[in-house]
Design an enzyme around this catalytic site. Sequence first.
Site, PDB file in Angstrom:
ATOM      1  N   LYS A  72       0.826  -1.208   0.000  1.00  0.00           N
ATOM      2  CA  LYS A  72       0.000   0.000   0.000  1.00  0.00           C
ATOM      3  C   LYS A  72       0.862   1.261   0.000  1.00  0.00           C
ATOM      4  O   LYS A  72       1.925   1.312   0.653  1.00  0.00           O
ATOM      5  CB  LYS A  72      -0.898  -0.052   1.244  1.00  0.00           C
ATOM      6  CG  LYS A  72      -1.979   0.995   1.344  1.00  0.00           C
ATOM      7  CD  LYS A  72      -2.834   0.687   2.576  1.00  0.00           C
ATOM      8  CE  LYS A  72      -3.980   1.676   2.749  1.00  0.00           C
ATOM      9  NZ  LYS A  72      -4.842   1.305   3.905  1.00  0.00           N
ATOM     10  N   SER A 147      -9.391   1.757   2.632  1.00  0.00           N
ATOM     11  CA  SER A 147      -8.390   2.532   1.925  1.00  0.00           C
ATOM     12  C   SER A 147      -7.341   1.676   1.212  1.00  0.00           C
ATOM     13  O   SER A 147      -6.523   2.206   0.441  1.00  0.00           O
ATOM     14  CB  SER A 147      -7.679   3.475   2.905  1.00  0.00           C
ATOM     15  OG  SER A 147      -7.032   2.764   3.951  1.00  0.00           O
ATOM     16  N   SER A 171     -10.401  -0.885   6.344  1.00  0.00           N
ATOM     17  CA  SER A 171      -9.596  -0.590   5.165  1.00  0.00           C
ATOM     18  C   SER A 171      -8.883  -1.792   4.550  1.00  0.00           C
ATOM     19  O   SER A 171      -8.384  -1.702   3.433  1.00  0.00           O
ATOM     20  CB  SER A 171      -8.564   0.496   5.484  1.00  0.00           C
ATOM     21  OG  SER A 171      -9.197   1.737   5.648  1.00  0.00           O
TER      22      SER A 171
END
Length: 433
Positions: A72, A147, A171
């Site tokens: 990420k 996210s 997320s």
Amino acid sequence: MKSAIATAAAIRSGETTALAECDAAIARIEAGDGAINAVVIRDFDRARDAARAIDAGPKDDRALLGVPMTVKESFDIAGLATSWGFAEHADHIATEDAVAVQRLKAAGAVILGKTNIPVGLADLQTNNPNYGRTRNPHNLDRVSGGSSGGSAAALAAGFVPLEFGSDIGGSIRVPAAFCGIWGHKPTFGMLDTDGHYFPRTQGAAPNLSVIGPLARDPDDLALALDLVSDLPLPKPTPRGTGDWRILILARHPLAAAAATISDAVEAVGAAFAKVGATVDYHSDLLPDLKSQHEDYMRILAVAMARGAPSPSGPPSTPMIVLLDRQAACRRAWRRLFRAYDAVIAPAWGTTAFLHDDTPIGDRIAMIDGVATPFAAQIAYPGLATFPLLPATSVPVGVDPDGMPIGVQVIADRYADHTAIAVARVAHDLVWSR
């Protein structure tokens, strides 16, 4: 596409090479990511160098030997930007790898680059001014979640077998559910978050926030968890499929769930019951979920604001009072897990929704034709987040539009491998249907 474990074994045996696997993953990204926009920071030259170094050395027993993967965007990787999607931080270049990245590299992983996120990691869809919008590989008109939306999309598209993300409000779990892959939110505090923090700060980790793996395969998920965890997490005692004790929570009292979602959760319960497992649909041991959610939202607001004043003034409840309530909530869940091995609930009340840039506070979720507040859906990931519990997102089916359905399996504190084990059984019981 081979799993991470199978890829490492093939490289170790000489069936393939780290460079060949690296090049194949790069080719998949270059061929398929144009419309999806998952891998937004590409570090292909250094990845090839790392793969060549592995091929030049002895074929050791590192668990991720030569496995290509991405992480990420919010994780620091030396020499690459870490902006968290903020335009003002687009030029922020990390000087050191995050601890999680260090441990993955030490295990032999080859990092190809970083995947997309929403601004501030603060949405359940992935769009930001630095890298644009990430789309769901199953339907480009739908979100990939957030996210860790780029993470889940990269896995669902088959670019890489393994990813690493973070979770404070679903997320990891929600993108995994939306994209039809596996994700695990670990027990709070078990994985070092150093190097995963707001740009240009000293990295104080907010209450509730964790980092964790996403994968296409549950064995890869469990392996990555162990490789990055600070301390060994216990494995559950081996047992038969019918020996599990399951509590099914198909709906939250404060958040609607589409029939396809609640039916999928109940179908998992029915599948467990059919093989002889103990399955309940109600329990007086559950804490007051309404109060839990209200307190979760208060702490979450403080964590996400990073000290900024609230538009309506300071929080009405002092933090120490909220932490006291959190402690009481944790004890309630601990008592519940004396009676059950896992709680199975929606990860989110819908499957992946259409792209919608309306602010979360004003956004509407259409659930079975009824307009409901989008923000209320945070109650589902909050089930595990507020009491600091581990939870595994597992794919269990598809909806009538062909979009993946995922549910979350919540277990007791430190029982992360129990959550993954129950999720694996749930998947195996219903996936063929």
